[in-house]
Design an enzyme around this catalytic site. Structure first.
Site, PDB file in Angstrom:
ATOM      1  N   GLY A  72     -80.365  -7.394 -39.223  1.00 24.34           N
ATOM      2  CA  GLY A  72     -81.274  -8.536 -39.167  1.00 24.34           C
ATOM      3  C   GLY A  72     -82.099  -8.741 -40.424  1.00 24.34           C
ATOM      4  N   ILE A  73     -83.376  -9.040 -40.237  1.00 26.92           N
ATOM      5  CA  ILE A  73     -84.268  -9.328 -41.347  1.00 26.92           C
ATOM      6  C   ILE A  73     -84.405  -8.130 -42.274  1.00 26.92           C
ATOM      7  CG2 ILE A  73     -86.683  -9.787 -41.946  1.00 26.92           C
ATOM      8  CD1 ILE A  73     -86.804 -11.629 -39.466  1.00 26.92           C
ATOM      9  N   ASP A 131     -87.367   7.933 -36.687  1.00 23.49           N
ATOM     10  CA  ASP A 131     -88.001   7.094 -35.677  1.00 23.49           C
ATOM     11  C   ASP A 131     -89.442   6.876 -36.112  1.00 23.49           C
ATOM     12  OD1 ASP A 131     -89.210   5.949 -33.483  1.00 23.49           O
ATOM     13  OD2 ASP A 131     -88.444   7.406 -32.030  1.00 23.49           O
ATOM     14  N   TYR A 176     -95.960  -9.531 -27.044  1.00 27.68           N
ATOM     15  CA  TYR A 176     -95.493  -9.714 -28.417  1.00 27.68           C
ATOM     16  C   TYR A 176     -96.533 -10.479 -29.238  1.00 27.68           C
ATOM     17  CZ  TYR A 176     -92.331 -11.031 -32.250  1.00 27.68           C
ATOM     18  OH  TYR A 176     -91.753 -11.205 -33.487  1.00 27.68           O
TER      19      TYR A 176
END
Length: 255
Positions: free
Chosen positions: A25-26, A71, A160
């Site tokens: 993705g981005i 992580d 979000y």
């Protein structure tokens, strides 16, 4: 500061950039764009296989990159990884998730997971990067926010939205505190962009109609458009830009 020519104002030769969430993705697009501008890349994600593919893509274009599979929600892993660096010039703080649920139905596991990655991990990564940058007297931290960090949403995104508003506040506070130490902090706030994360939403006809109806330019964004904003903010061309959020939203927030 000496004037930069149009040819080199956007170059990043000799700079080291770290991108989180770099496997797809981005994050992947940002890594490729930064490498094309001359930066040396450190790619961070939990999935080593995805990172290795991006490393190979950058190498095939003549760039330099290495993978760092960790992580970022584990603060000990983040601090241990950053302790290996003698310097860092650019951070793209991109790792993040979204799990839409109606506000009245949000469960605590969803709440905790979004806060852990989108806010807490973003803070820990930015802090670790800033310590390196302050020690060297320069650097730029680019937090990947969202248009939802500037507005609300009627479509099941309260958690979000909350996390992205928090990230915008963090960016401003970091910018004010770190500017005297030579470090810039900025954010990028994209609209909906075609990525693996957004695909389930965009594949739903009703949701896609709602999204396109809110974007004056009439289309969703591309990862390459967001990556171009990353290169600009990381470059000498943006040397006076700090504490700002660059909206790459097709006009969503202009309504």
């Amino acid at each position: 500061m000496p004037a930069k020519s149009a040819d080199n104002a956007f170059r990043l030769d000799g700079k080291r950039a770290l991108v989180t969430g770099a496997g797809r993705g981005i994050g992947r697009a940002a890594a490729l764009a930064l490498a094309a501008a001359g930066a040396e890349l450190v790619l961070v994600s939990r999935t080593a296989r995805e990172l290795d593919k991006v490393v190979d893509e950058i190498a095939s274009g003549g760039g330099t990159a290495r993978s760092l599979p960790i992580d970022v929600t584990r603060s000990d892993a983040v601090r241990g990884a950053f302790a290996e660096f003698d310097r860092l010039d650019i951070l793209v703080n991109n790792a993040g998730i979204n799990r839409p649920q109606p506000f009245l139905e949000v469960d605590e596991a969803t709440l905790d997971s979004l806060l852990a990655l989108n806010v807490r991990a973003a803070f820990i990564v930015a802090q670790a990067a800033a310590r390196l940058m302050v020690a060297n007297g320069s650097g730029v931290i680019i937090n990947m926010s969202s248009q939802m960090g500037h507005v609300g949403s009627e479509r099941d995104r309260t958690v979000y939205v909350m996390t992205k508003h928090a990230l915008e506040g963090l960016t401003k506070a970091m910018a004010a505190e770190l500017a005297p130490k030579g470090v810039r902090a900025v954010s990028i706030a994209p609209t909906f962009v075609e990525t693996p994360l957004s695909k389930p939403f965009l594949d739903d006809p009703d949701t896609r109609r709602w999204i396109l109806g809110r974007i004056p330019l009439g289309r969703v964004g591309t990862v390459e458009e967001v990556a171009s904003a990353v290169v600009f903010l990381a470059s000498p061309a943006a040397a006076l830009v700090t504490g700002s959020s660059l909206l790459v939203d097709g006009g969503w927030t202009a309504w």
